[in-house]
Design an enzyme around this catalytic site. Sequence first.
Site, mmCIF file in Angstrom:
data_model
loop_
_atom_site.group_PDB
_atom_site.id
_atom_site.type_symbol
_atom_site.label_atom_id
_atom_site.label_comp_id
_atom_site.label_asym_id
_atom_site.label_seq_id
_atom_site.Cartn_x
_atom_site.Cartn_y
_atom_site.Cartn_z
ATOM 1 N N CYS A 1 1.219 -32.754 -10.388
ATOM 2 C CA CYS A 1 2.606 -32.811 -9.904
ATOM 3 C C CYS A 1 2.754 -33.135 -8.427
ATOM 4 O O CYS A 1 3.862 -33.402 -7.970
ATOM 5 C CB CYS A 1 3.341 -31.509 -10.216
ATOM 6 S SG CYS A 1 2.771 -30.115 -9.249
ATOM 7 N N CYS B 1 6.329 -29.551 -12.763
ATOM 8 C CA CYS B 1 5.048 -28.836 -12.821
ATOM 9 C C CYS B 1 5.026 -28.019 -14.106
ATOM 10 O O CYS B 1 5.713 -27.011 -14.203
ATOM 11 C CB CYS B 1 4.893 -27.930 -11.606
ATOM 12 S SG CYS B 1 3.566 -26.721 -11.728
ATOM 13 N N ILE C 1 -0.301 -5.760 14.051
ATOM 14 C CA ILE C 1 0.210 -5.458 12.706
ATOM 15 C C ILE C 1 -0.728 -6.086 11.681
ATOM 16 O O ILE C 1 -0.496 -7.170 11.166
ATOM 17 C CB ILE C 1 1.667 -5.975 12.526
ATOM 18 C CG1 ILE C 1 2.547 -5.582 13.709
ATOM 19 C CG2 ILE C 1 2.229 -5.457 11.216
ATOM 20 C CD1 ILE C 1 2.810 -4.106 13.883
ATOM 21 N N GLU C 2 -1.810 -5.383 11.412
ATOM 22 C CA GLU C 2 -2.744 -5.800 10.357
ATOM 23 C C GLU C 2 -2.348 -5.052 9.092
ATOM 24 O O GLU C 2 -1.266 -4.498 9.012
ATOM 25 C CB GLU C 2 -4.173 -5.460 10.796
ATOM 26 C CG GLU C 2 -4.339 -3.985 11.105
ATOM 27 C CD GLU C 2 -5.788 -3.536 11.223
ATOM 28 O OE1 GLU C 2 -6.676 -4.318 10.899
ATOM 29 O OE2 GLU C 2 -6.015 -2.397 11.627
ATOM 30 N N CYS D 1 2.417 -26.464 -15.434
ATOM 31 C CA CYS D 1 1.612 -25.237 -15.317
ATOM 32 C C CYS D 1 2.504 -24.042 -14.975
ATOM 33 O O CYS D 1 2.360 -22.977 -15.527
ATOM 34 C CB CYS D 1 0.563 -25.365 -14.215
ATOM 35 S SG CYS D 1 -0.680 -26.615 -14.456
ATOM 36 N N HIS E 1 0.830 -1.204 0.000
ATOM 37 C CA HIS E 1 0.000 0.000 0.000
ATOM 38 C C HIS E 1 0.864 1.253 0.000
ATOM 39 O O HIS E 1 1.927 1.278 0.610
ATOM 40 C CB HIS E 1 -0.909 0.011 1.229
ATOM 41 C CG HIS E 1 -1.935 -1.077 1.215
ATOM 42 N ND1 HIS E 1 -3.116 -0.958 0.522
ATOM 43 C CD2 HIS E 1 -1.941 -2.306 1.779
ATOM 44 C CE1 HIS E 1 -3.821 -2.080 0.673
ATOM 45 N NE2 HIS E 1 -3.133 -2.911 1.436
#
Lengths: 484, 341
Positions: free
Chosen positions: A450, A408, A340-341, A410, A53
């Site tokens: 995977c 993997c 701490i949000e 993907c 942010h």
Amino acid sequence: MSIKSYDVVIIGAGITGTMTAFQIAKYSLKTAVVEAGIDVASGSTRANSAIVHAGYDAKEGTLKALLNVKGCDMMAQITAQLGVHYKKCGSLVIGFTAKDLEKLKKLKERGETNGVKGLRILTRSELLKMEPNVSKDAKHALYAPSAGIVCPYDLAYAVAENSASNGTDYYFEYKVDKIEYDGKHYTVCAGNQKIKAKYVVNAAGCYADEIAKMIDDDLPFEIIPRRGEYMLLDKREGKAAKHTIFVTPNEKGKGILVSPTVDGNIIVGPNANIVDSKADTSVTEDGLDEISKGARIIMPQINLGAVITTFAGVRPTPTSGDFYIQESKKCKNFIHVAGIESPGLASAPAVSEYVVDILKKCGLTLRKKRSYIETRTPNGNCKLFYEMTERERKQAIKNDPRYAKMICRCEMVTEGDIINAINRPISAHTVDMVKRRTRAGMGRCQGAHCRTKVAEIIAKELNIDISEVKKFSSNSNLLLGKTK
Amino acid sequence: MKKKLVIIGSGPSGLVCAMTAVKCGIPASDIIVLERENELGGTLNQCIHTGYLKNLTGTELGSNLIKAVKKLGIECRTETCVLSLTSDKVLTVISPKAGYVKIQAEAVILATGCREQSRGVLSIGGTRPAGVLSAGAAQRYINIEGYMPGRKTVVVGSTEIAFIVARRMAIEGGKVITVVEPKGAPLGDKKYIKECLRPFNIPFKLNHNVTKIYGKERIEAVEICQLDKKGKPIKKTKQKIECDSLVYSCGYTPDVDIAIDAGIRIKRDTKGPFTKRNFETTISGIFASGNAHYIHKNIDKIIKESVAVAESVAKYLQKSNQPKKEKKNEDNAHVNSENKE
């Protein structure tokens, strides 16, 4: 039995704890991080919006405002040093009404007071040029070019691995249940296990209040567990949004956002519901409905059929509304880093510096290490195969042919990547630990293809039977014994 | 490296394409088959049940096809993954044996098969513990690794593989509590209900869905709910069922990642590549075959199509190797009839 002794013990290996360990690791100190979960980033850090942010949300003059703006400024340097994907994509807060415009103007003013640079109110046509898929009903937007995106657990791994490479000890599944203080040293206990330290940093996230109680201290506020649910869209939808897009905030908070992720997906969410348990990371049908509706307000045409996974995280919301970073009033040299949000991820670099300053004031001697390792590991930043250039790929395969064995498809993760993750300073020894470090199983098939192979590689590399391989924690075995 | 024909994938479609291509006159030495896995044969390797062609098992059919392809002298490379394919038909491939290699092809067949969809389980509420897995993964654990992913299982989804895996788990002494399907009809052939579920007394419920998963580390229970005509859960029918695993099988989708990256257009309905009547995709010289093209009903149809694809490729190569005359694009005028949007 002799008890291991440290200068500093950090409780909690979330982004706040690991970032603090990273800052402290620059100095000649003996440090340990203890974590209740099996891995770094097991709590709030694992599941959030992954947003850096800009700093216009927090009320002027709060610790949140100060540390958010500063942390956001520090992000580019830290992520570059440690090879963490970070993109300064900018954020947009869109408004639909004249009332919204007033709010956006106030938000801009607040941001400017907080020190956010480059804030601008956009007209509808400017907005649509920047985000063609945004609702045609949007009339204005607040643009913050300094906002960005980063993968929260990748950042936590990077700083944790760096600190581990510089000598910090990590203890996992170390669930602190008692803290003793003899007036000089703290003994931090988890069952039969004990370690000693002169300084303790309480970075226990949702559980910071419980840790405080262990030294007979009470935080001057409550920590309310608030759950946020999310949906992640396939990379094929990745171009739907270029910026992090919010709607104009209301009394309930920042609301639901639509944002690109550094890995090329689109993230949608979160809602914010108070839950009974700090560990309640379940998703609900109603919750997913709620965030789908929210996303469609921002982007009516968004393809929610392309969801590849849903998840939820619990945030430690302080009733006071602000971060609380102070030495305990009861016990010397015990630092609380609580509440701490959001924007805890963006603020983490600044929070950790702030903590180090407090430790210094408490009397901790900070002498720079001579042989400091700058990168994640002594062998550099461990680029993954999918991040490499063609030349780097050829070289990696030449050095280790296992980089030519695709596991993997993907997410283009090779056996070499997985073996590297298993053997790094903080070893990835479960399927989910490998997944979060390498992205194996994070793509559109979500590991259907995977997961078995990753389990096989872990078993082989750690020389254990495949039935002993776990999904993430001690009791999460993938398999239940042999067939007949 | 230069090759006339590169076939991506060595499942039944890829192998049949390779065999047919030789029969149609393409020299075996000009063909290469690329396989990502350690073994040739694709999904056939974990299908130990019968029902393939003249009642062969999947593994029998696989080994027959592999033998035939090897006898023809066609080069097949395992552990070889295609990283990219360009519209000029240049493939970048990696393998531990050969390293980083570029192959220039004249024609390419995409025989990459399909993937299991996970979409059906995404809307289920609750946690995401260990013990929730796709039917394909469950089948692989049991048949290839020799391990049980669960002993008290609920199955959601009703493809043939869902039924076959339910039976397999029952044979191995596991208890399959129930198989549920959100829709009003099974996705797979009804004969499998008779063959796989009834002999083992496994209940099968249509219009039912799993609505919640319980369990923090390993799955402990699921909530099952009947659905109304609109597909919404009828709340009073909610039922919590203890289990240690949830197997899902909600259908398949063509594996077209390579095609998309190459710039080939994909159809909305089949989720496979657009093809002309000769199975050529929107990039000239690149063909699609088998489940990579669209999801086929059964193996016979895949084999029949694969033969036709290889014949078309042979024609294409003949044409492009002829001295340049005026190109006649009769094939391009139509869209594959079986594949209309």
